[in-house]
Design a protein around this motif. Sequence first.
Motif, PDB file in Angstrom:
ATOM      1  N   HIS A  33       0.874  -1.167   0.000  1.00  0.00           N
ATOM      2  CA  HIS A  33       0.000   0.000   0.000  1.00  0.00           C
ATOM      3  C   HIS A  33       0.913   1.220   0.000  1.00  0.00           C
ATOM      4  O   HIS A  33       1.901   1.264   0.726  1.00  0.00           O
ATOM      5  CB  HIS A  33      -0.893   0.003   1.242  1.00  0.00           C
ATOM      6  N   GLU A  35       1.040   5.654  -0.181  1.00  0.00           N
ATOM      7  CA  GLU A  35       0.336   6.935  -0.153  1.00  0.00           C
ATOM      8  C   GLU A  35       1.216   7.949  -0.855  1.00  0.00           C
ATOM      9  O   GLU A  35       2.350   8.208  -0.432  1.00  0.00           O
ATOM     10  CB  GLU A  35       0.060   7.391   1.279  1.00  0.00           C
ATOM     11  N   THR A  37       1.993  11.657  -1.644  1.00  0.00           N
ATOM     12  CA  THR A  37       1.690  12.966  -1.079  1.00  0.00           C
ATOM     13  C   THR A  37       1.875  14.081  -2.105  1.00  0.00           C
ATOM     14  O   THR A  37       1.527  15.220  -1.848  1.00  0.00           O
ATOM     15  CB  THR A  37       2.576  13.242   0.152  1.00  0.00           C
ATOM     16  N   ARG A  45      -2.447  12.586  -6.094  1.00  0.00           N
ATOM     17  CA  ARG A  45      -2.168  12.291  -4.693  1.00  0.00           C
ATOM     18  C   ARG A  45      -3.234  11.349  -4.151  1.00  0.00           C
ATOM     19  O   ARG A  45      -4.375  11.375  -4.588  1.00  0.00           O
ATOM     20  CB  ARG A  45      -2.173  13.581  -3.886  1.00  0.00           C
ATOM     21  N   GLY A  46      -2.847  10.494  -3.226  1.00  0.00           N
ATOM     22  CA  GLY A  46      -3.817   9.598  -2.619  1.00  0.00           C
ATOM     23  C   GLY A  46      -3.228   8.243  -2.283  1.00  0.00           C
ATOM     24  O   GLY A  46      -2.021   8.040  -2.310  1.00  0.00           O
ATOM     25  N   HIS A  47      -4.116   7.306  -1.992  1.00  0.00           N
ATOM     26  CA  HIS A  47      -3.726   5.953  -1.593  1.00  0.00           C
ATOM     27  C   HIS A  47      -3.769   5.023  -2.804  1.00  0.00           C
ATOM     28  O   HIS A  47      -4.708   5.059  -3.591  1.00  0.00           O
ATOM     29  CB  HIS A  47      -4.670   5.434  -0.499  1.00  0.00           C
ATOM     30  N   TYR A  48      -2.755   4.163  -2.906  1.00  0.00           N
ATOM     31  CA  TYR A  48      -2.648   3.240  -4.031  1.00  0.00           C
ATOM     32  C   TYR A  48      -2.309   1.843  -3.544  1.00  0.00           C
ATOM     33  O   TYR A  48      -1.596   1.678  -2.550  1.00  0.00           O
ATOM     34  CB  TYR A  48      -1.561   3.698  -5.016  1.00  0.00           C
ATOM     35  N   HIS A 115       0.383   0.243 -10.103  1.00  0.00           N
ATOM     36  CA  HIS A 115      -0.166   1.061  -9.022  1.00  0.00           C
ATOM     37  C   HIS A 115      -1.612   1.379  -9.390  1.00  0.00           C
ATOM     38  O   HIS A 115      -1.875   1.953 -10.458  1.00  0.00           O
ATOM     39  CB  HIS A 115       0.613   2.368  -8.876  1.00  0.00           C
ATOM     40  N   SER A 118      -6.634   3.090  -4.532  1.00  0.00           N
ATOM     41  CA  SER A 118      -7.378   2.314  -3.543  1.00  0.00           C
ATOM     42  C   SER A 118      -8.826   2.762  -3.545  1.00  0.00           C
ATOM     43  O   SER A 118      -9.114   3.944  -3.682  1.00  0.00           O
ATOM     44  CB  SER A 118      -6.803   2.518  -2.137  1.00  0.00           C
ATOM     45  N   SER A 120     -12.247   3.291  -1.406  1.00  0.00           N
ATOM     46  CA  SER A 120     -12.600   3.466  -0.001  1.00  0.00           C
ATOM     47  C   SER A 120     -13.668   2.446   0.377  1.00  0.00           C
ATOM     48  O   SER A 120     -14.553   2.129  -0.415  1.00  0.00           O
ATOM     49  CB  SER A 120     -13.073   4.891   0.271  1.00  0.00           C
TER      50      SER A 120
END
Length: 121
Positions: A33, A35, A37, A45-48, A115, A118, A120
Motif C-alpha cells: 500500500h 500513499e 503525497t 495524490r492519494g492511496h494506491y 499502481h 485504492s 474506499s
Amino acid sequence: MRRPSARKCLVQSRRQRARRDARRGRICIETCHAELTAETLGLKRGHYVCVSVSDTGCGMTKEVVSRAFDPFFTTKPPGKSTGLGLPMVKAFIDQSLGYVDAQSVEGLGTTIAVHLPSASA
C-alpha cells in the motif's frame, strides 16, 4: 461495456510470464500500500495498491522494454503470440487511473509494477 477485473488482469499477466519463463527462473508476486503525497508519474495524490510481478528469467533488452506495451509487439515466432497481453494490462491500468511500469536487466530478470488507486470501504 464491462471492464476486466484487476484480479483477471493480474492472473492473465502472471500466466503469460509463467509460460514464458517456465524453464528458467522464479516468479515473485509482491503487494503493498502506498500513499502519494505529491503528484508523480501522472498519478494524483492519494492511496494506491501496488502489485509487482518479478522473475529471475533472462530479462529484456532496453529496446524490448521500450516496446513491451505496444499492441502486437512480440519477440516470439509467428503464431506463438498475439502481442496483446501487456497492452491489455496497460489499457486496464490506464482506464483505472493507475500506472504500470516495466524494469528489466538482461540476464537478471524483469519486474512489472502496477499502481492502482485504492477504493474506499
